[in-house]
Design an enzyme around this catalytic site. Sequence first.
Site, PDB file in Angstrom:
ATOM      1  N   MET A 170       0.807  -1.221   0.000  1.00  0.00           N
ATOM      2  CA  MET A 170       0.000   0.000   0.000  1.00  0.00           C
ATOM      3  C   MET A 170       0.844   1.278   0.000  1.00  0.00           C
ATOM      4  O   MET A 170       0.512   2.241   0.686  1.00  0.00           O
ATOM      5  CB  MET A 170      -0.955  -0.012   1.199  1.00  0.00           C
ATOM      6  CG  MET A 170      -1.890  -1.201   1.230  1.00  0.00           C
ATOM      7  SD  MET A 170      -2.884  -1.362  -0.270  1.00  0.00           S
ATOM      8  CE  MET A 170      -4.067  -0.052   0.022  1.00  0.00           C
ATOM      9  N   LEU A 211       4.960   4.097  -5.291  1.00  0.00           N
ATOM     10  CA  LEU A 211       6.398   3.996  -5.525  1.00  0.00           C
ATOM     11  C   LEU A 211       6.877   5.152  -6.406  1.00  0.00           C
ATOM     12  O   LEU A 211       6.147   5.638  -7.270  1.00  0.00           O
ATOM     13  CB  LEU A 211       6.706   2.652  -6.176  1.00  0.00           C
ATOM     14  CG  LEU A 211       6.383   1.463  -5.256  1.00  0.00           C
ATOM     15  CD1 LEU A 211       6.239   0.175  -6.053  1.00  0.00           C
ATOM     16  CD2 LEU A 211       7.439   1.326  -4.162  1.00  0.00           C
ATOM     17  N   HIS A 259      -4.562  -5.623  -8.806  1.00  0.00           N
ATOM     18  CA  HIS A 259      -5.455  -4.537  -8.421  1.00  0.00           C
ATOM     19  C   HIS A 259      -6.888  -5.067  -8.421  1.00  0.00           C
ATOM     20  O   HIS A 259      -7.302  -5.741  -9.368  1.00  0.00           O
ATOM     21  CB  HIS A 259      -5.325  -3.374  -9.411  1.00  0.00           C
ATOM     22  CG  HIS A 259      -6.212  -2.228  -9.058  1.00  0.00           C
ATOM     23  ND1 HIS A 259      -5.904  -1.332  -8.060  1.00  0.00           N
ATOM     24  CD2 HIS A 259      -7.415  -1.847  -9.540  1.00  0.00           C
ATOM     25  CE1 HIS A 259      -6.879  -0.450  -7.939  1.00  0.00           C
ATOM     26  NE2 HIS A 259      -7.815  -0.736  -8.822  1.00  0.00           N
ATOM     27  N   GLU A 282       2.538   5.698 -13.820  1.00  0.00           N
ATOM     28  CA  GLU A 282       1.174   6.152 -13.544  1.00  0.00           C
ATOM     29  C   GLU A 282       0.418   5.067 -12.783  1.00  0.00           C
ATOM     30  O   GLU A 282       0.277   3.938 -13.275  1.00  0.00           O
ATOM     31  CB  GLU A 282       0.452   6.481 -14.857  1.00  0.00           C
ATOM     32  CG  GLU A 282      -0.779   7.341 -14.618  1.00  0.00           C
ATOM     33  CD  GLU A 282      -1.563   7.617 -15.903  1.00  0.00           C
ATOM     34  OE1 GLU A 282      -2.706   8.077 -15.789  1.00  0.00           O
ATOM     35  OE2 GLU A 282      -1.038   7.334 -16.992  1.00  0.00           O
ATOM     36  N   LEU A 283      -0.085   5.415 -11.606  1.00  0.00           N
ATOM     37  CA  LEU A 283      -0.693   4.436 -10.701  1.00  0.00           C
ATOM     38  C   LEU A 283      -1.818   3.645 -11.382  1.00  0.00           C
ATOM     39  O   LEU A 283      -2.736   4.236 -11.949  1.00  0.00           O
ATOM     40  CB  LEU A 283      -1.251   5.185  -9.483  1.00  0.00           C
ATOM     41  CG  LEU A 283      -1.747   4.309  -8.323  1.00  0.00           C
ATOM     42  CD1 LEU A 283      -0.588   3.624  -7.633  1.00  0.00           C
ATOM     43  CD2 LEU A 283      -2.543   5.151  -7.327  1.00  0.00           C
ATOM     44  N   GLU A 318      -8.582 -13.435  -7.381  1.00  0.00           N
ATOM     45  CA  GLU A 318      -7.202 -12.940  -7.278  1.00  0.00           C
ATOM     46  C   GLU A 318      -6.246 -14.081  -6.984  1.00  0.00           C
ATOM     47  O   GLU A 318      -5.156 -14.177  -7.547  1.00  0.00           O
ATOM     48  CB  GLU A 318      -7.095 -11.887  -6.162  1.00  0.00           C
ATOM     49  CG  GLU A 318      -7.871 -10.610  -6.439  1.00  0.00           C
ATOM     50  CD  GLU A 318      -7.639  -9.553  -5.370  1.00  0.00           C
ATOM     51  OE1 GLU A 318      -6.503  -9.411  -4.886  1.00  0.00           O
ATOM     52  OE2 GLU A 318      -8.616  -8.860  -5.007  1.00  0.00           O
TER      53      GLU A 318
HETATM   54  C1  GRF Z   1      -6.083  -7.364  -2.546  1.00  0.00           C
HETATM   55  O1  GRF Z   1      -7.450  -7.161  -2.786  1.00  0.00           O
HETATM   56  C2  GRF Z   1      -5.257  -6.763  -3.645  1.00  0.00           C
HETATM   57  O2  GRF Z   1      -5.865  -6.823  -4.893  1.00  0.00           O
HETATM   58  C3  GRF Z   1      -5.156  -5.331  -3.200  1.00  0.00           C
HETATM   59  O3  GRF Z   1      -5.049  -5.379  -1.809  1.00  0.00           O
HETATM   60  C4  GRF Z   1      -5.615  -6.578  -1.318  1.00  0.00           C
HETATM   61  C5  GRF Z   1      -4.544  -7.295  -0.592  1.00  0.00           C
HETATM   62  O4  GRF Z   1      -4.993  -8.449   0.062  1.00  0.00           O
HETATM   63  N1  GRF Z   1      -4.083  -4.682  -3.891  1.00  0.00           N
HETATM   64  P1  GRF Z   1      -3.945  -9.502   0.611  1.00  0.00           P
HETATM   65  O5  GRF Z   1      -2.974  -8.738   1.513  1.00  0.00           O
HETATM   66  O6  GRF Z   1      -3.252 -10.116  -0.561  1.00  0.00           O
HETATM   67  O7  GRF Z   1      -4.752 -10.479   1.390  1.00  0.00           O
END
Ligand code: GRF
Length: 205
Positions: A83, A86, A102, A136-137, A167
């Site tokens: 979070m 950079l 993301h 660019e973010l 994910e």
């Molecule tokens: C995920 O939803 C990811 O896409 C976002 O932040 C969250 C991180 O979750 N960037 P974790 O730490 O992988 O459980």
Amino acid sequence: MSVVVLISGRGSNMQAILEAGIPVSAVISNKADAAGLAVAARHGVATGVVEHRRFATREAFDAELAAEIDRHSPRLVALAGFMRVLTPAFVARYAGRLVNIHPSLLPEFPGLDTHARAQAAGVKRHGCTVHFVTAELDHGPIIAQASVPVLPGDTPATLAARVLQQEHQLYPRAIRWFLDGELVIEGNQVRVKGNHAHVVDSDRA
Ligand code: GRF
């Protein structure tokens, strides 16, 4: 051939990467209390902490972070719930070998609070994107996406959970493609060699 994973918190994507058998040489957090550090250690993976709070500038933090990463000479650096924004210098240093996941179908909903924003916008489908990181973010070349339906009665939390399941499938798969040399960056696009589905609709697969 290995990967360094950067986290800030829970680390469930990092865990999915480890459990998929991706070779991870280190997990580094900008927060000492990130829950994912213990998960990494349980998997026998080296952990490191570079606390952003200890640095006066983003540049100084990023320089120390890069030094910590480079100790492991990774082929790929994977942001997994990391979070911090950079600096351009950091992004340039790892150009073409820095990826992020993301929680939205980019280019929709870059930035934070994606699930609540997707719901408020009334979209029918939502999802996640793995992409190369550029200055660019949340705008770098897209490697792969997975979509889920937005269902009646969803809350941001139920929607987030549905996306998170995807994910955990998508990120290890995209990293594997990178390590296998299957990704070619062409301008702001990524070509995936071979016959891989790089857009997955979870309920239509
Ligand atoms: C995920 O939803 C990811 O896409 C976002 O932040 C969250 C991180 O979750 N960037 P974790 O730490 O992988 O459980």
